[in-house]
Design a protein around this motif. Structure first.
Motif, short mmCIF file in Angstrom:
data_model
loop_
_atom_site.label_atom_id
_atom_site.label_comp_id
_atom_site.label_asym_id
_atom_site.label_seq_id
_atom_site.Cartn_x
_atom_site.Cartn_y
_atom_site.Cartn_z
N ASN A 1 16.94 7.35 16.97
CA ASN A 1 16.71 6.87 15.61
C ASN A 1 18.01 7.03 14.84
O ASN A 1 19.03 7.45 15.40
N LYS B 1 16.78 2.37 16.74
CA LYS B 1 15.55 2.19 15.97
C LYS B 1 15.88 2.22 14.48
O LYS B 1 16.31 3.24 13.95
N HIS C 1 13.89 3.76 9.93
CA HIS C 1 14.10 4.52 8.69
C HIS C 1 14.84 3.71 7.62
O HIS C 1 15.12 4.23 6.55
N ASP D 1 14.70 -3.13 15.08
CA ASP D 1 15.41 -2.36 16.11
C ASP D 1 16.35 -3.30 16.85
O ASP D 1 16.05 -4.49 16.99
N HIS E 1 4.64 -1.29 8.03
CA HIS E 1 3.30 -0.92 7.54
C HIS E 1 3.45 0.20 6.54
O HIS E 1 4.10 1.21 6.82
N THR F 1 5.80 8.29 16.25
CA THR F 1 6.26 6.92 16.52
C THR F 1 7.30 6.85 17.65
O THR F 1 7.19 6.02 18.55
N1 LIG Z 1 6.34 2.01 8.68
C1 LIG Z 1 6.61 1.36 9.82
N2 LIG Z 1 6.02 0.17 10.09
C2 LIG Z 1 6.28 -0.49 11.24
N3 LIG Z 1 7.12 -0.02 12.19
C3 LIG Z 1 7.73 1.16 11.99
C4 LIG Z 1 7.52 1.93 10.81
N4 LIG Z 1 8.24 3.10 10.90
C5 LIG Z 1 8.87 3.05 12.10
N5 LIG Z 1 8.60 1.90 12.75
C6 LIG Z 1 9.03 1.51 14.11
O1 LIG Z 1 8.55 2.53 14.97
C7 LIG Z 1 9.44 2.73 16.06
C8 LIG Z 1 9.88 4.20 16.09
O2 LIG Z 1 10.92 4.33 15.14
P1 LIG Z 1 11.28 5.61 14.29
O3 LIG Z 1 12.61 5.30 13.68
O4 LIG Z 1 10.14 5.93 13.38
O5 LIG Z 1 11.36 6.69 15.43
P2 LIG Z 1 11.62 8.24 15.32
O6 LIG Z 1 12.22 8.57 14.00
O7 LIG Z 1 12.35 8.62 16.54
O8 LIG Z 1 10.15 8.82 15.40
P3 LIG Z 1 9.76 10.39 15.42
O9 LIG Z 1 9.67 10.80 13.99
O10 LIG Z 1 8.45 10.38 16.13
O11 LIG Z 1 10.84 11.12 16.14
C9 LIG Z 1 10.57 1.73 15.84
O12 LIG Z 1 10.27 0.56 16.56
C10 LIG Z 1 10.53 1.48 14.34
O13 LIG Z 1 11.12 0.25 13.97
#
Ligand SMILES: Nc1ncnc2c1ncn2[C@@H]1O[C@H](COP(=O)(O)OP(=O)(O)OP(=O)(O)O)[C@@H](O)[C@H]1O
Ligand SMILES: Cc1ncc(CO)c(N)n1
Length: 266
Positions: free
Chosen positions: A139, A175, A178, A185, A201, A209
């Motif tokens: 991320n 990703k 945030h 992504d 969403h 996620t």
């Molecule tokens: N509110 C949202 N609506 C739709 N897709 C989202 C949302 N938030 C994150 N994503 C998607 O979810 C996936 C995981 O991304 P994210 O950046 O949240 O991972 P992360 O920070 O590693 O998660 P974690 O907090 O579990 O470590 C990605 O494909 C991202 O684009």
């Protein structure tokens, strides 16, 4: 009777069931593969944060890995929380002997900002773990601590991906979850570029996620899909799981790993 592909997650336990090993195994069940686990650490964790974390001895990690790989075999591996430099090095060494795609989610901190990896492990992640990855899925915070690149807008994602690729994974999936706006992504191997875009969403219940996405990629790779196909399908699955995320406890609830099974009439 068909035997499902086998997928191994090497990760920590989330007692709250939304992230970590629990997210990985639920995702694997939902996507039709046989999930197996090598536990690296136990966390006391819920919707409010991480209240405690205990790492397992390297010997216990090695023994679990050998038990699974030597007898059952794996068609894909996913790594998540590895806690310390010693465990990062141990797992990277074990992966070198495995002939299967590896998805590396370089977990640094939880959604609440609690550390899940020692700062002293950063170098081992860069030099030992990332080179073992078929796909690395950082991320934006993880991109910053691994490469120094700070992503502020979508147009920075390509530079972030190049910096991650310079550490040796075959593919980088950056990703942009945030960032503001759509959840975008970028997947690239330095030659091909695939932009994955989903509507954001407006749901605060997003615990798990990252683990869910990486496990879904591993499941699809084990089923023989190419990396771009596996990532596109995993993105659809995690987007649906986020849309269906539900409140539990007093803080951030989990994504719904079982969203495709729900009977919405109930
Ligand atoms: N509110 C949202 N609506 C739709 N897709 C989202 C949302 N938030 C994150 N994503 C998607 O979810 C996936 C995981 O991304 P994210 O950046 O949240 O991972 P992360 O920070 O590693 O998660 P974690 O907090 O579990 O470590 C990605 O494909 C991202 O684009
Ligand atoms: C055990 C564990 N692994 C990964 C994450 C991802 O944030 C988490 N919260 N907990």
């Amino acid at each position: 009777m068909g035997i499902p592909p086998r997928v191994l997650t090497v990760a920590g336990s989330d007692s709250g069931g939304g992230a970590g090993i629990q997210a990985d195994l639920k995702t694997m069940l939902a996507l039709g593969v046989h999930g197996m686990s090598v536990l690296t650490a136990v966390t006391a964790q819920n919707s409010l944060g991480v209240q405690g974390a205990w790492e397992l001895p390297a010997e216990a990690v090695r023994a679990q890995f050998r038990s699974v790989v030597d007898d059952i075999g794996v068609q894909a591996v996913k790594t998540g929380m590895l806690a310390s430099a010693e465990l990062v090095e141990t797992v990277a060494g074990l992966l070198a002997g495995v002939d299967a795609p590896v998805v590396v989610d370089p977990v640094g901190v939880s959604k609440h900002g609690d550390a899940l990896l020692a700062a002293s492990a950063l170098d081992a992640v860069r030099t030992k773990l990332l080179p073992a990855a078929t796909v690395a899925t950082p991320n934006l915070d993880e991109v910053a601590w691994l490469t120094g690149v700070r992503v502020r807008t979508e147009s920075d994602l390509r530079r972030a991906a190049d910096a991650v690729l310079s550490h040796g994974p075959r593919w980088a999936l950056i990703k942009g979850g945030h960032l503001a706006g759509d959840a975008v992504d970028l997947l690239t191997d330095g030659t091909e570029e695939h932009w994955l875009r989903a509507v954001r969403h407006d749901n605060r219940h997003t615990h798990g996620t990252g683990c869910t996405l990486a496990s879904a990629i591993a499941a699809r790779l084990a089923q023989g899909r190419s990396v771009p196909e596996a990532v596109a399908d995993a993105k659809d699955y995690v987007t649906g799981a986020i849309a269906a995320g539900f409140p539990l406890g007093g803080g951030i609830g989990p994504v719904d790993h079982g969203w495709r099974f729900r009977d919405h009439r109930n």
